[in-house]
Design a protein around this motif. Sequence first.
Motif, PDB file in Angstrom:
ATOM      1  N   GLU A  18      39.723  40.162  36.210  1.00 27.18           N
ATOM      2  CA  GLU A  18      39.266  39.553  34.967  1.00 27.18           C
ATOM      3  C   GLU A  18      38.557  40.529  34.044  1.00 27.18           C
ATOM      4  OE1 GLU A  18      37.138  36.050  36.058  1.00 27.18           O
ATOM      5  OE2 GLU A  18      38.943  35.115  36.899  1.00 27.18           O
ATOM      6  N   ASN A  19      38.136  41.705  34.551  1.00 28.76           N
ATOM      7  CA  ASN A  19      37.515  42.686  33.667  1.00 28.76           C
ATOM      8  C   ASN A  19      38.541  43.332  32.729  1.00 28.76           C
ATOM      9  OD1 ASN A  19      38.576  43.826  35.985  1.00 28.76           O
ATOM     10  ND2 ASN A  19      37.139  45.536  36.017  1.00 28.76           N
ATOM     11  N   TYR A  20      39.824  43.120  32.966  1.00 26.22           N
ATOM     12  CA  TYR A  20      40.887  43.600  32.082  1.00 26.22           C
ATOM     13  C   TYR A  20      41.509  42.440  31.307  1.00 26.22           C
ATOM     14  CZ  TYR A  20      40.592  47.798  34.932  1.00 26.22           C
ATOM     15  OH  TYR A  20      40.148  48.910  35.589  1.00 26.22           O
TER      16      TYR A  20
END
Length: 130
Positions: A18-20
Amino acid sequence: MIHISMQGRLCGDPTSHENYGNVTNFRLAINRGKDKEADFYSCSAWDRTADKIRQYFKKGGGIIVHGRQERTEWKKDGHTYHDVEIKVDSFDFPLPGGKSKEEDVVLPPEWVEDNGESTVAYCDLPEESK
């Protein structure tokens, strides 16, 4: 751009990054035949497709993916590495038949969403499977 459809089994549970953005990555193994050799492909899906793949598929489960083939390249420790990655636009559940694991969930899609570029099939599990 190369559009492809591939059927295989997941090498591991799909993982979320989710950080991308809302992206899910997984490896797909495609058997070559009776000699038990397989080809392995890195796959990535985004947004609602990513959510559904994480929800309905797990290690060893069969899946049919539709998407684009892209070559990726990166450098690490002075070496250049290359890979072929499948950018998943949509997926299907494999048809029942042949030798399959009892825990595999094989359901037809209940409805289809058209996002203008690809058609994505989704389904909801029956209550006894949840």
